[in-house]
Enzyme design. Sequence first.
Site, short mmCIF file in Angstrom:
data_model
loop_
_atom_site.label_atom_id
_atom_site.label_comp_id
_atom_site.label_asym_id
_atom_site.label_seq_id
_atom_site.Cartn_x
_atom_site.Cartn_y
_atom_site.Cartn_z
N ASN A 6 -3.46 6.72 -0.80
CA ASN A 6 -2.86 6.99 0.50
C ASN A 6 -2.06 8.29 0.51
OD1 ASN A 6 -3.78 4.92 2.22
ND2 ASN A 6 -2.42 3.45 1.23
N SER A 9 0.82 -1.21 0.00
CA SER A 9 0.00 0.00 0.00
C SER A 9 0.85 1.26 0.00
CB SER A 9 -0.92 0.01 1.23
OG SER A 9 -0.16 0.00 2.42
N GLU A 21 -4.96 -0.08 -7.74
CA GLU A 21 -3.92 0.82 -8.21
C GLU A 21 -2.83 -0.02 -8.90
OE1 GLU A 21 -3.85 4.59 -5.17
OE2 GLU A 21 -2.96 2.72 -4.43
N HIS A 54 -2.18 -2.79 -6.10
CA HIS A 54 -2.67 -2.48 -4.76
C HIS A 54 -4.19 -2.59 -4.73
CE1 HIS A 54 -3.45 0.68 -1.42
NE2 HIS A 54 -3.40 -0.54 -0.93
#
Length: 391
Positions: free
Chosen positions: A195, A108, A157, A145
Amino acid sequence: MGSGIAQVAAGAGHPVTLVDSRAGAADEAVSRIAAALDRLVARGRLGREEADAAVGRVTPHTTADMTTVPPVGLVIEAVVEHADVKRAIFRQLEAGQPATTVLATNTSSIDIDAITGDATTGHDAASHGGHSPAMARPGRVVGLHFFNPVPVMRLVEVIAGSASDPAVLDDVTALMRSWGKTPVRCTSTPGFIVNRVARPFYGEAQRMVAEGIADPATVDLALRGAGFRMGPFELTDLIGQDVNLAVGESVWHQTQEDPRYEPTDWQRDLVRSGRLGRKTGRGVFTYDGEDPNVPTDARPDEELAGRLVGGPLATDPVARTLAMLVNEGVDLVHRGEASAEDVDTAMRLGTNYPQGPFDWLAEIGADTVRRQLEELDHLYPGGRYRPSEGL
């Protein structure tokens, strides 16, 4: 994560080898997949034969030596978020898999080059605390991801390391679409899209509470009123304060401790005191009622929330948050790390935001956002609120 990814792959018709180093773990994961598919059958969302066929395509395999994994077309690693562990696994996979196998990591936030040890960018293993040499074929290594729960969340992702082969990236992007996912592409920038861009959603709220502007429940109410499904405090209690802080620390350190991403001492204090959220019964809020998912002490001040929104910028949770979210999205695109369309898609699907940063940019206007950030930068000097050149 691993069993969720395996469930999706098997459901798409692929034979899957599900690997874990702990004895019994892979078998337990197959049982979880079977139970999940049974629930879909019971709800009429999946046929019995289709569910049984998907489970039959999953073969558990227990080993700590990844060179023993049977040859496959694609490996997706979903182990602990520790670069040294991932590097060791990928060296073993490179030695044991055919040269045509695509090797993907579900990380991540870890830099793909930190996993491959790609010497062309200076990301060798030694610089990241390891001793493994650079991989011989980093071109076949990519990031995939996924988001939890994997069978439900559509977003994936697709992350490019500096050496990732464009053809491989195109292939895995098409594969994700064939699995019913919505892939977005970005470079291996710290935190990738979701993120990275989401950091201000948590950080601005924590700073406002630390300043004494409002209590957490009132800030949550204000942001829910702006269309967010959950406020930042109830959301971090759900995620886990320790998990959310770890991602924030990772992004901050990978950006050379850029003040834009510095985690708050307010959240660090929560984690130090063991107030990790719902899983410990107490985080920002307390969960000691009949329903462990409902806080017993979240009592927002509706009058205060209404007064703050639309008031002075420094005390407006919505304006501060949106200005920073837009700035992050614009900056990501300005650096050439993702497209505006993919940023908006990622934030809508990955975080359930009511819209993406570029949607808000179109409504608010770049001049207004820039002026807001300049005002915040004047009030809170140090670089956190510097406007992106892209504005």
